[in-house]
Design a protein around this motif. Structure first.
Motif, PDB file in Angstrom:
ATOM      1  N   UNK A  37       0.273   6.382   3.213  1.00 26.45           N
ATOM      2  CA  UNK A  37       1.485   5.646   2.808  1.00 26.45           C
ATOM      3  C   UNK A  37       1.157   4.188   2.478  1.00 26.45           C
ATOM      4  N   UNK A  38       0.275   3.564   3.265  1.00 22.74           N
ATOM      5  CA  UNK A  38      -0.100   2.158   3.028  1.00 22.74           C
ATOM      6  C   UNK A  38      -0.772   1.993   1.665  1.00 22.74           C
ATOM      7  N   UNK A  39      -1.676   2.927   1.329  1.00 21.31           N
ATOM      8  CA  UNK A  39      -2.366   2.834   0.046  1.00 21.31           C
ATOM      9  C   UNK A  39      -1.446   3.176  -1.124  1.00 21.31           C
ATOM     10  N   UNK A  40      -0.448   3.988  -0.888  1.00 22.78           N
ATOM     11  CA  UNK A  40       0.529   4.283  -1.933  1.00 22.78           C
ATOM     12  C   UNK A  40       1.316   3.021  -2.285  1.00 22.78           C
ATOM     13  N   UNK A  41       1.721   2.266  -1.265  1.00 20.47           N
ATOM     14  CA  UNK A  41       2.463   1.025  -1.513  1.00 20.47           C
ATOM     15  C   UNK A  41       1.575  -0.007  -2.206  1.00 20.47           C
ATOM     16  N   UNK A  42       0.309  -0.057  -1.814  1.00 17.19           N
ATOM     17  CA  UNK A  42      -0.616  -0.972  -2.471  1.00 17.19           C
ATOM     18  C   UNK A  42      -0.749  -0.661  -3.957  1.00 17.19           C
ATOM     19  N   UNK A  43      -0.878   0.633  -4.267  1.00 15.67           N
ATOM     20  CA  UNK A  43      -1.045   1.028  -5.670  1.00 15.67           C
ATOM     21  C   UNK A  43       0.207   0.731  -6.476  1.00 15.67           C
ATOM     22  N   UNK A  44       1.382   0.854  -5.851  1.00 16.77           N
ATOM     23  CA  UNK A  44       2.634   0.549  -6.536  1.00 16.77           C
ATOM     24  C   UNK A  44       2.738  -0.932  -6.882  1.00 16.77           C
ATOM     25  N   UNK A  45       2.072  -1.779  -6.066  1.00 11.77           N
ATOM     26  CA  UNK A  45       2.048  -3.220  -6.347  1.00 11.77           C
ATOM     27  C   UNK A  45       0.856  -3.609  -7.223  1.00 11.77           C
ATOM     28  N   UNK A  46       0.078  -2.596  -7.633  1.00 14.53           N
ATOM     29  CA  UNK A  46      -1.070  -2.850  -8.494  1.00 14.53           C
ATOM     30  C   UNK A  46      -2.243  -3.469  -7.776  1.00 14.53           C
ATOM     31  N   UNK A  47      -2.329  -3.274  -6.454  1.00 10.28           N
ATOM     32  CA  UNK A  47      -3.381  -3.899  -5.661  1.00 10.28           C
ATOM     33  C   UNK A  47      -4.327  -2.902  -4.990  1.00 10.28           C
ATOM     34  N   UNK A  48      -4.199  -1.640  -5.301  1.00 11.28           N
ATOM     35  CA  UNK A  48      -5.060  -0.665  -4.645  1.00 11.28           C
ATOM     36  C   UNK A  48      -5.016   0.683  -5.332  1.00 11.28           C
TER      37      UNK A  48
END
Length: 355
Positions: free
Chosen positions: A165-176
């Motif tokens: 879930x943490x990496x999903x949110x990062x990818x949504x912000x374009x940071x992961x």
């Protein structure tokens, strides 16, 4: 003239008893026509039927030991579940071409786990074959005692889900990177230390995902006191997608344990089934989703219901004394004989005490 209709579950669906069609001395002509759901197994294929029989024999012999353990522990719920598994595929019906039966769908049942394995391979292998560089990942922690196992099972599931879930949110912000793959929760028993090792097996699309999972698992698990060591984790490129997928989707417990840690001598050491430990693992897994995909949606075809009316069929009955299904005239189905090593294992090498 009205016809009475009854129904009972069979092969994961409903078998409807239709109008009675006269009576003769033969079983097939005296039985009412029925509607069976599902494709059934190829009754003419000796290899297929012998494989079902082998799984049925192994399951029944193992289940009797698990029933003894559950009764001793006064676990009525597990006793009921184990008996349900004992009678899985006990009275199948056949039209001489296909075999249809009632399945328990319990995790410990080798018959049902084989069916589920085939279903999951058909679903996920085409997807994994499209990934450019699939990797196999193992995430594990320090082994725990039987008393800590149920809570630890849930804790590591929460942990992995939080990492995803943490990496999903990062990818949504374009940071992961958004993580995707499939995973299974498993557990082994160490008879020397009397400890349990819950762990994950995963298949992911690339090395980058594998690296992120291992790195973040080490950070999270040690922060939470799970004490995962770096050398115990594993990540490697996959060269046989189907073989690796089978490893991941197998049901979540290793029922046969070699009671030594020196792998170079495995062939010299008799295998043992630790029924008490296996029961502890199964109870700890109650209510948990052992297999799951994450990070992607799969456009699976909806399951279609195959309904066939059987008018000429036989009801077989499993005879545990010979390990085979028999018809009304006591004719066996395929005269299968369990190999001697399996007979010895199931008769003499089931440990009911160690846990």
């Amino acid at each position: 003239m009205s016809a009475e209709s009854n129904s009972f579950p069979l092969c994961g669906g409903i078998v409807h008893t239709l109008v009675q069609s006269g009576t003769t001395n033969s079983q097939s002509s005296s039985l009412a026509p029925i509607i069976v759901n599902g494709k059934g197994a190829d009754f003419k294929c000796e290899k297929t039927i012998k494989a079902r029989i082998k799984k049925k024999i192994v399951t029944q012999k193992l289940i009797l030991s698990l029933i003894d353990v559950a009764i001793k522990k006064k676990d009525k719920e597990s006793v009921k579940k184990y008996w349900n598994t004992y009678y899985c595929l006990d009275k199948p019906v056949t039209d001489a071409k296909r075999l249809y039966g009632k399945y328990c769908k319990n995790r410990i049942c080798t018959v049902c786990s084989g069916n589920r394995k085939a279903e999951l391979i058909n679903k996920y292998l085409p997807i994994i074959n499209q990934w450019e560089e699939p990797h196999f990942v193992t995430l594990t922690i320090k082994s725990v005692s039987k008393n800590k196992l149920p809570l630890m099972m849930r804790n590591i599931l929460v942990g992995l889900n939080r990492i995803i879930a943490k990496n999903k949110k990062r990818s949504q912000r374009g940071k992961g990177k958004k993580l995707m793959g499939i995973r299974s929760l498993e557990c082994n028993f160490n008879p020397i230390n009397k400890t349990y090792n819950p762990h994950f097996h995963l298949i992911v699309p690339d090395k980058e995902t594998a690296d992120i999972l291992v790195d973040e698992w080490l950070v999270y698990s040690n922060k939470k006191g799970f004490w995962a060591s770096k050398k115990a984790q594993d990540k490697q490129k996959i060269y046989d997608n189907e073989k690796c997928l089978v490893e991941v989707i197998k049901y979540g417990s290793k029922i046969i344990t070699v009671p030594k840690e020196n792998e170079s001598h495995l062939e010299q050491i008799p295998a043992v089934i630790y029924a008490n430990a296996l029961h502890n693992i199964l109870v700890s897994m109650n209510g948990l989703r052992l297999f799951e995909r994450f990070g992607f949606n799969a456009n699976f075809k909806p399951k279609t219901t195959h309904e066939i009316v059987l008018r000429n069929y036989e009801i077989l009955k499993y005879n545990p004394s010979i390990g085979d299904w028999e018809d009304d005239n006591n004719n066996s189905t395929c005269n299968f004989k369990l190999p001697d090593n399996w007979n010895h294992l199931l008769e003499f090498n089931i440990d009911l005490e160690l846990e």
